[in-house]
Every structure is written in structure tokens, then in C-alpha cells.
Design a protein around this motif. Sequence first.
Motif, short mmCIF file in Angstrom:
data_model
loop_
_atom_site.label_atom_id
_atom_site.label_comp_id
_atom_site.label_asym_id
_atom_site.label_seq_id
_atom_site.Cartn_x
_atom_site.Cartn_y
_atom_site.Cartn_z
N PRO A 1 90.99 150.19 -28.62
CA PRO A 1 89.84 149.46 -29.14
C PRO A 1 89.61 148.37 -27.94
O PRO A 1 88.30 148.29 -27.42
N HIS A 2 90.69 147.69 -27.42
CA HIS A 2 90.59 146.87 -26.14
C HIS A 2 90.13 147.45 -24.96
O HIS A 2 89.19 146.94 -24.37
N LEU A 3 90.66 148.71 -24.57
CA LEU A 3 90.20 149.55 -23.41
C LEU A 3 88.61 149.86 -23.48
O LEU A 3 87.91 149.66 -22.58
N LEU A 4 88.17 150.23 -24.55
CA LEU A 4 86.97 150.66 -24.69
C LEU A 4 85.93 149.54 -24.57
O LEU A 4 85.08 149.55 -24.07
N SER A 5 86.35 148.14 -25.21
CA SER A 5 85.57 147.12 -24.98
C SER A 5 85.60 146.63 -23.76
O SER A 5 84.54 146.24 -23.21
N ALA A 6 86.74 146.74 -23.04
CA ALA A 6 86.87 146.39 -21.48
C ALA A 6 85.72 147.25 -20.80
O ALA A 6 84.94 146.96 -19.79
N MET A 7 85.94 148.53 -21.11
CA MET A 7 85.13 149.64 -20.23
C MET A 7 83.44 149.22 -20.40
O MET A 7 82.69 149.30 -19.74
N ARG A 8 83.14 148.95 -21.61
CA ARG A 8 81.81 148.96 -22.23
C ARG A 8 81.23 147.62 -21.33
O ARG A 8 80.10 147.68 -20.51
N ALA A 9 82.07 146.35 -21.27
CA ALA A 9 81.68 145.26 -20.46
C ALA A 9 81.54 145.70 -19.08
O ALA A 9 80.72 145.10 -18.31
N ALA A 10 82.42 146.52 -18.44
CA ALA A 10 82.25 146.91 -16.91
C ALA A 10 81.02 147.70 -16.87
O ALA A 10 80.46 147.37 -15.66
N LEU A 11 80.55 148.54 -17.67
CA LEU A 11 79.38 149.32 -17.49
C LEU A 11 78.28 148.29 -17.58
O LEU A 11 77.35 148.60 -16.93
N ALA A 12 78.24 147.56 -18.41
CA ALA A 12 77.22 146.74 -18.98
C ALA A 12 76.91 145.58 -17.45
O ALA A 12 75.73 145.34 -17.22
N HIS A 13 77.91 145.27 -16.78
CA HIS A 13 77.90 144.48 -15.56
C HIS A 13 78.13 145.26 -14.23
O HIS A 13 78.04 144.66 -13.19
N ASN A 14 77.89 146.52 -14.34
CA ASN A 14 77.92 147.37 -13.19
C ASN A 14 79.26 146.79 -12.38
O ASN A 14 79.30 146.97 -10.96
#
Length: 194
Positions: free
Chosen positions: A178-191
Motif C-alpha cells: 500500500p505504501h509503494l502504491l501510494s508513492a507511485m500515485r504521488a509520483a505519477l501525479a507530479h510527473n
Amino acid sequence: MTILVVDDEPVSLEMLRQLIARIPECRTEAFTEPAPALAWCKANDPDLVIVDYVMPDVNGIEFTKRFREFPGKEEIPVLMVTAQDGQGVRKCVLQNGVNDFLGKPYDFAELRVRVSNMLALRASQRQRASKASLLRVPRASRKQQNSCLLNVDVTLMRHGGHQSALTEIARIFVFTVPHLLSAMRAALAHNDFE
């Protein structure tokens, strides 16, 4: 924890109930006849069964055999109480699904130790079953198995059959993903792909 007590002698049954009431976090379901006790068992899961050896119609061994036939009751600890102390009785009792036995008249200290041991065994069984259900992955077709997130059989085999290693992997997986997915979503949202 629920302790089922089956004894055809009301005085003996009441004595057991009173002794068990002195053990913390234990409550009893008590029956003087095996048939109603077995009917109760169909709908309920006691944490421990204490059954008298000598009873009319259905003795303690026959009761235990019938109890063990119910789905999900195979591992529930059974403690048999008996005034008979012969080696043959003990051997027969233990060969027929009973986990331990206790002699009459009851000694509270011995009863408490045996009940505590049986309840610890039951708690361990429940904990093991709970962990197993967390790891259980539905069986899939061969095509689906290749795309499964975690194939329990393959992972267990790769770790030499060590269930504890598989349990640790599952624990890490559950808390990390869950933490990895959250970090990936944040990275994608900020390019941010670094």
C-alpha cells in the motif's frame, strides 16, 4: 473461552462448572445428556470439550467420535474425566480422539493446568488457521496461475516448505505494497519519475 462440559452426574457437572468459573475468561455450556450436547455442538464451536467417560447410552469415547465427525471439530481439544485409572482405559481414550484425561475426584490445581494447556492449544490452532486464511489464494487455472499476484504453493516450495518464511513474506507484502502504491500515485501525479 467456551468450555462444553458433558457429565451425566449433576453433582459432578456442577462441581466442574464451579471450578471452571474460577478460571479467568472461561464460561461453560453444560449438559447431563450427550444427545443435546451433540446437537449444541452442530451449531457452536467450543474451545474445549470436557466429557465424562462413563455415561449411559453414549459413553465419553462414543461422544468424542461423534463430535469429531462434525465439520470443523476435528482439532478442538477434548479432555475426558474418569474415575477409572487403568492403563487400558487411558490407552483406549487417547486412541479415540481424546487429547488428555483427568481423574476423579477433581483437583482444582490439576484441572486448571490441564484446561489452560488445552485452551492454549486451541488458541494456537485458531491463530494458525487465521494466518493460513490470510495466505490462502484461490486455486486458478494454469493460465490464471501465471498472472496471480502470489502463488502460495510456488512461494512455499521456493522457501523450502517453511511456512514461517511464507508468513513473513505475506506480512511484509501486506504492509509494504500500500505504501509503494501510494508513492507511485504521488509520483505519477507530479510527473516525478526519478
